[in-house]
Design a protein around this motif. Structure first.
Motif, PDB file in Angstrom:
ATOM      1  N   LEU A 178      38.578  46.670  38.053  1.00  0.00           N
ATOM      2  CA  LEU A 178      37.822  46.574  39.308  1.00  0.00           C
ATOM      3  C   LEU A 178      36.921  47.782  39.495  1.00  0.00           C
ATOM      4  O   LEU A 178      35.941  47.732  40.243  1.00  0.00           O
ATOM      5  CB  LEU A 178      38.784  46.446  40.489  1.00  0.00           C
ATOM      6  N   ASP A 179      37.250  48.882  38.815  1.00  0.00           N
ATOM      7  CA  ASP A 179      36.421  50.087  38.885  1.00  0.00           C
ATOM      8  C   ASP A 179      35.154  49.967  38.044  1.00  0.00           C
ATOM      9  O   ASP A 179      34.295  50.845  38.099  1.00  0.00           O
ATOM     10  CB  ASP A 179      37.213  51.312  38.396  1.00  0.00           C
ATOM     11  N   GLU A 182      30.885  44.550  38.486  1.00  0.00           N
ATOM     12  CA  GLU A 182      30.951  43.112  38.705  1.00  0.00           C
ATOM     13  C   GLU A 182      31.768  42.381  37.649  1.00  0.00           C
ATOM     14  O   GLU A 182      32.448  41.404  37.942  1.00  0.00           O
ATOM     15  CB  GLU A 182      29.530  42.537  38.764  1.00  0.00           C
ATOM     16  N   ARG A 185      35.368  42.605  38.456  1.00  0.00           N
ATOM     17  CA  ARG A 185      35.615  41.810  39.665  1.00  0.00           C
ATOM     18  C   ARG A 185      35.666  40.318  39.337  1.00  0.00           C
ATOM     19  O   ARG A 185      36.468  39.568  39.902  1.00  0.00           O
ATOM     20  CB  ARG A 185      34.513  42.101  40.686  1.00  0.00           C
ATOM     21  N   GLU A 211      39.907  51.795  46.724  1.00  0.00           N
ATOM     22  CA  GLU A 211      38.874  50.860  46.249  1.00  0.00           C
ATOM     23  C   GLU A 211      39.517  49.616  45.645  1.00  0.00           C
ATOM     24  O   GLU A 211      39.048  48.487  45.869  1.00  0.00           O
ATOM     25  CB  GLU A 211      37.964  51.542  45.222  1.00  0.00           C
ATOM     26  N   HIS A 212      40.581  49.805  44.857  1.00  0.00           N
ATOM     27  CA  HIS A 212      41.302  48.655  44.310  1.00  0.00           C
ATOM     28  C   HIS A 212      41.794  47.752  45.439  1.00  0.00           C
ATOM     29  O   HIS A 212      41.642  46.525  45.386  1.00  0.00           O
ATOM     30  CB  HIS A 212      42.519  49.120  43.496  1.00  0.00           C
ATOM     31  N   GLU A 214      40.794  47.443  48.574  1.00  0.00           N
ATOM     32  CA  GLU A 214      39.726  46.760  49.307  1.00  0.00           C
ATOM     33  C   GLU A 214      39.134  45.621  48.502  1.00  0.00           C
ATOM     34  O   GLU A 214      38.841  44.549  49.045  1.00  0.00           O
ATOM     35  CB  GLU A 214      38.639  47.765  49.712  1.00  0.00           C
ATOM     36  N   GLU A 215      38.950  45.826  47.193  1.00  0.00           N
ATOM     37  CA  GLU A 215      38.429  44.756  46.336  1.00  0.00           C
ATOM     38  C   GLU A 215      39.404  43.579  46.291  1.00  0.00           C
ATOM     39  O   GLU A 215      39.009  42.415  46.366  1.00  0.00           O
ATOM     40  CB  GLU A 215      38.181  45.279  44.920  1.00  0.00           C
ATOM     41  N   LEU A 216      40.698  43.881  46.163  1.00  0.00           N
ATOM     42  CA  LEU A 216      41.709  42.824  46.121  1.00  0.00           C
ATOM     43  C   LEU A 216      41.736  42.035  47.427  1.00  0.00           C
ATOM     44  O   LEU A 216      41.867  40.806  47.429  1.00  0.00           O
ATOM     45  CB  LEU A 216      43.083  43.426  45.821  1.00  0.00           C
ATOM     46  N   THR A 218      39.187  41.628  49.444  1.00  0.00           N
ATOM     47  CA  THR A 218      37.952  40.834  49.471  1.00  0.00           C
ATOM     48  C   THR A 218      38.084  39.575  48.619  1.00  0.00           C
ATOM     49  O   THR A 218      37.577  38.499  48.976  1.00  0.00           O
ATOM     50  CB  THR A 218      36.764  41.679  48.969  1.00  0.00           C
ATOM     51  N   LEU A 219      38.775  39.703  47.484  1.00  0.00           N
ATOM     52  CA  LEU A 219      38.954  38.575  46.575  1.00  0.00           C
ATOM     53  C   LEU A 219      40.032  37.600  47.053  1.00  0.00           C
ATOM     54  O   LEU A 219      40.221  36.550  46.448  1.00  0.00           O
ATOM     55  CB  LEU A 219      39.308  39.087  45.180  1.00  0.00           C
TER      56      LEU A 219
END
Length: 262
Positions: A178-179, A182, A185, A211-212, A214-216, A218-219
């Motif tokens: 995720l770092d 895209e 992601r 960051e991990h 928040e991305e998780l 969002t997904l």
């Protein structure tokens, strides 16, 4: 404390919906001395090779269930806290594996739906007919089943669809990507879409940074574990967390073993 013995540490599993701890994963270590722990990568391969893993795995299962029953009694909540236990290839291949699990359930008194057995994707694909049979029997016992390290075993999606299971656990190597923008992601997003199609929940391992997390979120990932939340810790630390904040494990909207609505 005696030396030269296996001990369990536990890593919290957290709801990404509201930050509540909904469960723990039981992780074995070997205590070489009062101050020195040996970690799984140093002794599990030898245990697998010699067959000792079968006895060690049964000890882990029994001890993890006993500890969870104690927490459930001391810190009752709805939904109940759950415990995840890894199952080795040799354990899973034992002809009486389901009977072993059934005996541990009876001996410890744990509610079956608060125990989650984790088998790796590669183990699940060794003999798919046998895997389906065993997973079906485990679910008849009421035990939750998770496919661990998902994405590393190159399994056939057709077979995966036929496995009776409650959760997918995304391998930490994919969460780390995720770092990387895209592309990383998209990989995790693809796994999430597959899980939604199968109507099962997803736990992401290796959530190390905000960051991990928040991305998780969002997904649409349901649950996560990793150093961002907590390292694996001794049972006393988990007890302290639960005692200090009674809402910590009680505010989640669903267990990681609950199926998604159809």
């Amino acid at each position: 404390m005696p030396s030269r013995q296996p001990v369990l540490h536990h890593q919290p599993i957290v709801s990404l919906d509201d930050g509540a701890m909904v469960g723990v994963e039981a992780l074995v270590r070997w205590r070489r001395s009062e101050s020195e722990l040996v970690y799984p990568d140093q002794f599990i391969p030898v245990a697998e090779e010699t067959g000792i893993i079968v006895f060690l795995g049964l000890w882990v299962l029994r001890e993890a269930c006993r500890t969870m029953v104690r927490w459930q009694r001391e810190f009752p909540r709805d939904p109940s806290l759950t415990v995840a236990v890894n199952v080795s290839a040799r354990q899973f291949a034992q002809h009486d594996f389901v009977e072993q699990v059934s005996r541990v359930l009876a001996e410890t008194g744990i509610r079956p739906d608060t125990l989650k057995l984790e088998i790796t994707e590669s183990v699940s694909m060794m003999d798919t007919e046998y895997t389906v049979e065993v997973l079906t029997q485990l679910q008849r016992l009421g035990v939750c089943v998770s496919i661990d390290d998902f994405g590393t075993g190159y399994s056939s999606l057709a077979y995966l669809h036929s496995f009776p299971m409650d959760t997918l656990k995304i391998d930490r190597s994919f969460v780390a990507q995720l770092d990387r923008g895209e592309q990383g992601r998209q990989i995790v997003g693809t796994i999430m879409n597959l899980a939604r199609d199968l109507k099962i929940r997803v736990i992401a391992e290796g959530a190390e940074t905000s960051e991990h997390v928040e991305e998780l979120k969002t997904l649409g990932c349901d649950f996560a574990q990793g150093y961002y939340f907590s390292r694996p810790v001794e049972p006393a630390v988990i007890s302290g967390l639960l005692a200090a904040d009674p809402e910590l494990a009680g505010s989640a909207r669903g267990s990681e073993c609950d199926a998604l609505p159809a």
